[in-house]
Design a protein around this motif. Sequence first.
Motif, short mmCIF file in Angstrom:
data_model
loop_
_atom_site.label_atom_id
_atom_site.label_comp_id
_atom_site.label_asym_id
_atom_site.label_seq_id
_atom_site.Cartn_x
_atom_site.Cartn_y
_atom_site.Cartn_z
N MET A 1 -31.88 0.03 19.49
CA MET A 1 -32.62 -0.07 18.22
C MET A 1 -34.12 0.06 18.46
O MET A 1 -34.82 0.69 17.67
CB MET A 1 -32.29 -1.40 17.54
CG MET A 1 -30.90 -1.46 16.95
SD MET A 1 -30.62 -2.97 16.03
CE MET A 1 -29.01 -2.59 15.31
N SER A 2 -34.63 -0.56 19.55
CA SER A 2 -36.05 -0.45 19.85
C SER A 2 -36.42 1.01 20.12
O SER A 2 -37.46 1.50 19.64
CB SER A 2 -36.38 -1.31 21.06
OG SER A 2 -36.11 -2.67 20.81
N ILE B 1 -36.31 2.86 16.71
CA ILE B 1 -37.45 2.51 15.87
C ILE B 1 -38.72 3.15 16.41
O ILE B 1 -39.55 3.69 15.66
CB ILE B 1 -37.60 0.99 15.78
CG1 ILE B 1 -36.43 0.39 15.00
CG2 ILE B 1 -38.92 0.60 15.12
CD1 ILE B 1 -36.37 -1.11 15.04
N VAL C 1 -38.62 6.91 15.65
CA VAL C 1 -38.89 7.16 14.22
C VAL C 1 -40.36 6.93 13.90
O VAL C 1 -40.98 7.70 13.15
CB VAL C 1 -37.98 6.26 13.35
CG1 VAL C 1 -38.39 6.35 11.89
CG2 VAL C 1 -36.52 6.67 13.49
N SER C 2 -40.95 5.87 14.47
CA SER C 2 -42.37 5.59 14.22
C SER C 2 -43.25 6.72 14.74
O SER C 2 -44.21 7.14 14.09
CB SER C 2 -42.75 4.27 14.89
OG SER C 2 -42.02 3.19 14.35
N THR D 1 -44.35 -0.90 14.09
CA THR D 1 -43.20 -0.70 14.99
C THR D 1 -42.77 -2.01 15.62
O THR D 1 -41.58 -2.34 15.67
CB THR D 1 -43.57 0.31 16.09
OG1 THR D 1 -43.92 1.56 15.48
CG2 THR D 1 -42.40 0.53 17.04
N THR E 1 -41.23 -4.31 12.93
CA THR E 1 -39.89 -3.82 12.55
C THR E 1 -38.90 -4.08 13.66
O THR E 1 -37.75 -4.51 13.41
CB THR E 1 -39.95 -2.32 12.26
OG1 THR E 1 -40.94 -2.07 11.25
CG2 THR E 1 -38.60 -1.82 11.77
N ARG E 2 -39.32 -3.85 14.91
CA ARG E 2 -38.42 -4.10 16.05
C ARG E 2 -38.03 -5.57 16.11
O ARG E 2 -36.85 -5.91 16.35
CB ARG E 2 -39.10 -3.68 17.34
CG ARG E 2 -38.28 -3.97 18.59
CD ARG E 2 -39.08 -3.71 19.85
NE ARG E 2 -38.32 -4.06 21.04
CZ ARG E 2 -38.19 -5.29 21.51
NH1 ARG E 2 -38.76 -6.31 20.87
NH2 ARG E 2 -37.48 -5.53 22.60
N VAL F 1 -35.57 -6.38 13.28
CA VAL F 1 -34.24 -5.83 13.58
C VAL F 1 -33.57 -6.62 14.69
O VAL F 1 -32.37 -6.90 14.66
CB VAL F 1 -34.36 -4.33 13.95
CG1 VAL F 1 -33.04 -3.81 14.49
CG2 VAL F 1 -34.80 -3.52 12.75
N ARG F 2 -34.37 -7.00 15.70
CA ARG F 2 -33.80 -7.75 16.82
C ARG F 2 -33.27 -9.11 16.36
O ARG F 2 -32.18 -9.53 16.74
CB ARG F 2 -34.86 -7.95 17.90
CG ARG F 2 -34.34 -8.54 19.20
CD ARG F 2 -35.47 -8.78 20.18
NE ARG F 2 -36.30 -9.88 19.74
CZ ARG F 2 -36.04 -11.17 20.01
NH1 ARG F 2 -34.97 -11.50 20.69
NH2 ARG F 2 -36.87 -12.12 19.59
#
Length: 594
Positions: free
Chosen positions: A16-17, A20, A23-24, A270, A273-274, A277-278
């Motif tokens: 996921m990191s 993300i 995408v960033s 970023t 968001t990380r 999500v984490r």
Amino acid sequence: MKKRRRDIQFGISAKMSFAIGLVSILIALISFCIATRLNTVLNIAALIDKNWVIAQKLVAENDENEMAFLLSREKDIYFSLSDKESANPQDKDYQSLYSQLQGPEYEEILSNLARSYDIPGIAWADLRFKDEGKGRYVYLMHTRPQEDGKFGIGYWEPDEDSVNCNFYYPKSYATAYEQMEFFPKWVEKASNVLPESIGFVPYVLDHLMALNSRNAKNRFSVLYPVVGEEGTEPIGYLGIGEYYNNYQTYNWAFALMFIIIFLPYFVIVTLVTRELVRRNIALPIQKLAKAAVIYGEDDDKENDDKHFKQVKIRSRDEVLLLRDSMADMEGSLAKYMVNLKNLTAKEERFKAEMDMSAQIQLGMLPHSLRANDNERDFAISASIKPAKSVGGDFYDFFEIDDDRIGIVMADVSGKGMPAALFMMIAKIILAASAKLSTSVEEIMKNANRQICANNPEMLFVTIWFGIYYVKDRSISYVNAGHDYPAVYKSSEGKFKLFEAESDLVIGFDPETEFVERRIKLESKDKLFLYTDGIPEANNPKGEMYGNDRMLAALDKSSDKSGDEFLEAVDTDVRSFIAEADQFDDMTMLLLEIK
């Protein structure tokens, strides 16, 4: 044996990191490209607008009528020349043809145009007209002529080599930058105010051509129309020239400013968001995965359903729903395993009871009856192979007295324990009736009445019952709906079905009448009795064994006797059905005359 846990090398949090971050970076690059492009367009818009204002001011400060007059005279000279004479625009002889125009008025206008150098960014100013037929711009004067004659008086260049932003506005029309709210809308406004006879090159397309043209040589001109006081159509143009590298510095400054301002913003977004999500996805899933591993290693799954309930999920989303579903599944599985354990114990107990019942059932059936010391010259052999642990087929043979042997072959409707119990009842009743009566008709009538009187489940049984008379080697029998017996005559050397008409089955109607029939046997003759599990056996293709194959197998084994004969027939049947399941009991009996 417990399974080893696998070491996670690239877990969901890392994935996921990575996603993300990727995408960033893409969003940042796209934003940078869009912002830089818009800044470029706005810079060019401001640049063109500035040059337009400068050109407008220069025309106003000079005598526009004199400009228009000089342009008109240059046109007359240019169009009077042949193609050969004007072929080389840098030729001194060609340019000398225009020397008559270079009077005081010409020098004064050129001197005034040269004052544009004092304006930052302006590279040159010029007067020119356009040869529409040949697609050329022909210069009258240029503030930066070159020694090789380029941009001198009369010099011309193809339209494609001159990157120009041509705005044919009426003088009363406002500047481009003031009217530009958004490019498409501005272009629409500009188009609406222009006369139909005057062409218009869209602003955006024009500057894109300037950016992308290989021949642009990093320069462009803004052309202001020179019409004179009485004119309506442009006679020529006042051009203000500039190099694109004049605004490249601004572009680099904008790019640096964008990076300084927005790069920390993207990094912060970023990281935030990380972390979200984490905390809300990766960590809860890791907890559930750990609980699943512990649950998988737990041997006592019947009494413990708390593995997933103990996982704390703070977010109220699909992850919480997943935790609740796994907890419910764990509880249901624990109950299922308890029920399965109890059911397995019951099934094992039931299987043991069925196996015992099968042993009891088979133990009650005789295996063989051989000739004895009383000079009996016959032998009886039999075999039974139920489709289940217990079956509904049965056979029997017993001594009624010294001269009579009772023989039974029967098939009860149904399978399993009910058929087996009904079989035992029918066997006992039939054997008891044989002791009380002398004729097979009376024996069958008495047995039928008793079975019908105690048959609440409405089961029935097909029975072939016969009495073998030892002295005269004959058989009196009744066939109550059973398969025809096969008789081997030694005089003929083969088996045939004894297809005499049969009567109604036992257990259906207590008033059924039965007809006695007889079979006469000789030395070396044989009587073969069987149930329908033999001819109706199916192979994997769905084909039945049938009477013809059965008779062929009997003939093939006619030289054998007793158990060896029955085993040969059974082997032939099982070779036919191959891997197909046995769906019916298979029972056989052989009476042999010595």
